[in-house]
Design an enzyme around this catalytic site. Structure first.
Site, short mmCIF file in Angstrom:
data_model
loop_
_atom_site.label_atom_id
_atom_site.label_comp_id
_atom_site.label_asym_id
_atom_site.label_seq_id
_atom_site.Cartn_x
_atom_site.Cartn_y
_atom_site.Cartn_z
N HIS A 117 48.99 -0.26 85.66
CA HIS A 117 48.24 -0.90 86.75
C HIS A 117 47.45 -2.06 86.12
O HIS A 117 47.06 -1.98 84.95
CB HIS A 117 47.28 0.15 87.33
CG HIS A 117 46.55 -0.27 88.56
ND1 HIS A 117 45.43 -1.07 88.53
CD2 HIS A 117 46.77 0.02 89.86
CE1 HIS A 117 44.99 -1.26 89.76
NE2 HIS A 117 45.78 -0.61 90.59
N ASP A 194 44.96 6.61 81.54
CA ASP A 194 44.52 6.23 82.88
C ASP A 194 45.01 7.33 83.81
O ASP A 194 46.19 7.41 84.15
CB ASP A 194 45.15 4.87 83.22
CG ASP A 194 44.93 4.49 84.68
OD1 ASP A 194 44.28 5.27 85.41
OD2 ASP A 194 45.43 3.43 85.08
N GLN A 197 46.08 8.36 88.91
CA GLN A 197 47.07 8.95 89.81
C GLN A 197 47.37 10.41 89.48
O GLN A 197 48.23 11.02 90.11
CB GLN A 197 48.39 8.15 89.74
CG GLN A 197 48.29 6.76 90.30
CD GLN A 197 47.97 6.73 91.80
OE1 GLN A 197 48.24 7.70 92.53
NE2 GLN A 197 47.39 5.65 92.26
N LYS A 220 40.57 8.78 94.97
CA LYS A 220 41.98 9.18 95.05
C LYS A 220 42.13 10.69 94.97
O LYS A 220 43.23 11.22 94.89
CB LYS A 220 42.77 8.53 93.91
CG LYS A 220 42.88 7.00 94.04
CD LYS A 220 43.70 6.42 92.92
CE LYS A 220 43.49 4.94 92.72
NZ LYS A 220 44.20 4.10 93.67
N1 PMP Z 1 45.09 2.95 87.53
C1 PMP Z 1 46.01 3.37 88.38
C2 PMP Z 1 47.26 4.00 87.85
C3 PMP Z 1 45.80 3.25 89.75
O1 PMP Z 1 46.72 3.67 90.61
C4 PMP Z 1 44.60 2.66 90.22
C5 PMP Z 1 44.35 2.47 91.70
N2 PMP Z 1 45.43 2.02 92.43
C6 PMP Z 1 43.66 2.24 89.28
C7 PMP Z 1 43.93 2.40 87.94
C8 PMP Z 1 42.37 1.62 89.69
O2 PMP Z 1 41.61 2.52 90.43
P1 PMP Z 1 40.32 2.01 91.22
O3 PMP Z 1 40.77 0.87 92.07
O4 PMP Z 1 39.91 3.21 92.00
O5 PMP Z 1 39.31 1.62 90.21
#
Ligand code: PMP
Length: 400
Positions: A117, A194, A197, A220
């Site tokens: 991401h 990270d 998910q 999430k």
């Molecule tokens: N890493 C991953 C794998 C994600 O899916 C996300 C959110 N889509 C994030 C980081 C970032 O999360 P946030 O926007 O809640 O900070």
């Protein structure tokens, strides 16, 4: 499973029952979490840690109880290894900035993967720019599986940290993080996972994984927006310089010199989102009440059922076909644009996400502009999967 406990799901969208399949972006909140937030503002709201008065002490003890709850949830050794942030993005920025300030020098190397991401790419790029360090990328194959042989070859004496997704948001791949960590540790290199998910879908045990850092967002995993966690092993947190300066993170301040507070406060500058942190505890207790293994089994069944049914649709192309996947289905239909399909699904009450999912390198790998992504949570049902499948067929016939 427990759908009625999520008030937002009772709504109709365009006169149809809401089928919410955008859970990888954010999950909805059960009534107990919403009640905890209201209760906080109705009966507790006070600033924490500094107050002598009753409400401040109550807010502090509720806040610190959540730290213990998170510790137990991810099996951290100590509660002071749990640092509250605004979310996964802030948690990763914290690791990159603090670890970077302390250990990264010119010419050092940082390993990320092709499926990250943007939140796990850009903070490391900032660091590389600031320090003259270099980003190395683990490639993946066309199933969306990381190439572990190529990974091993990336290590040099200059490698300082590996930062990789536990589960990919764009592909659903559950990475072989145990192996990734073992290899890194053989090179005395720490690993940040990270977990944005993963935490709502898989049991997470940071001690069994032996990861050095683990980052995730509350929103999430059925908790409010505005709260996240950075777990770090005590050893690193003690050595690392703080990320942000401000109230609470100091031990003493003069214009000549400032000394820092002990863990975890050293990394928690300023007033945190106390109500959201308390909401996170309620969300964890809620998931534990159901059982993470049960949630995983339920979502796995939905993934299998939906993937099988969708594979009968002519022209469907799955993006991400790893043998070990979380309940995320990314796909394209013939040469239709993902956005057009997304809009037609929306008008049938089905909420999916379209686009690059903040993972443009993944889209570049497959040479596509984006995908349609359906992602499941504990409250989704087989009937909703059937509605999705029918809605896709209808969208396809309209676009042809
Ligand atoms: N890493 C991953 C794998 C994600 O899916 C996300 C959110 N889509 C994030 C980081 C970032 O999360 P946030 O926007 O809640 O900070």
């Amino acid at each position: 499973m427990n759908r009625e406990e999520f008030p937002i799901l009772g709504q109709q969208i365009y006169h149809r029952p809401l089928v919410y399949l955008d859970n990888a972006a954010t999950t909805h909140k059960p009534q107990v979490v919403i009640d905890a937030l209201c209760n906080y503002y109705e009966t507790i709201n006070s600033n924490i840690h500094r107050g002598v008065h009753y409400l401040s002490q109550l807010a502090t003890s509720e806040f610190e109880l959540t730290r213990k709850c998170v510790q137990q949830f991810i099996h951290a050794t100590h509660d002071y290894e749990i640092i509250f942030t605004r979310g996964a993005t802030e948690a990763i920025n914290l690791v990159a900035a603090s670890f970077g300030r302390t250990y990264i020098h010119e010419g050092d190397e940082i390993i990320v993967s092709e499926m990250e991401h943007h939140s796990n790419i850009v903070p490391w790029q900032f660091l590389c720019e600031d320090r003259g360090a270099v980003l190395r990328v683990i490639p993946m194959n066309d199933e969306g599986v990381l190439d572990l042989t190529a990974y091993e070859r990336l290590f040099t004496p200059k490698t300082k940290i590996v930062a990789v997704a536990h589960i990919s948001n764009a592909l659903g791949t559950i990475n072989e993080v145990g192996k990734l960590i073992k290899v890194a540790h053989e090179h005395q290199v720490p690993v940040m996972l990270d977990g944005a998910q993963a935490v709502a879908h898989e049991p997470v045990d940071v001690q069994a994984l032996d990861c050095d850092f683990y980052c995730f967002s509350g929103h999430k995993m059925y908790a409010p927006m505005g709260v996240g966690v950075m777990y770090g092993k005590e050893r690193w947190l003690n050595e690392m310089k703080p990320y942000q300066g401000g109230g609470e993170m100091i031990s003493s301040v003069t214009f000549e010199k400032t000394t820092y507070n002990e863990l975890p406060f050293k990394f928690e500058a300023g007033t945190p989102s106390v109500g959201d942190v308390i909401g996170l505890r309620k969300a964890i207790e809620y998931m534990q009440g159901i059982g993470i293994e049960r949630i995983r089994a339920h979502e796995e069944a939905l993934l299998g059922y939906t993937t099988e049914a969708l594979s009968n649709i002519e022209g469907i192309r799955f993006i991400g076909t790893a043998p070990r996947k979380a309940a995320v289905i990314s796909f394209l239909i013939g040469d239709t644009h993902p956005y057009d399909v997304g809009v037609l699904l929306d008008h049938q009450g089905v909420a999916v996400r379209t686009g690059h999912h903040c993972a443009q390198p993944v889209m570049n790998h497959f040479r596509i502009p984006g995908t349609i992504r359906a992602s499941f949570a504990l409250y989704n049902t087989q009937e909703e999967a059937d509605i999705l499948i029918q809605a896709i067929k209808k969208a396809q016939s309209m676009l042809q």
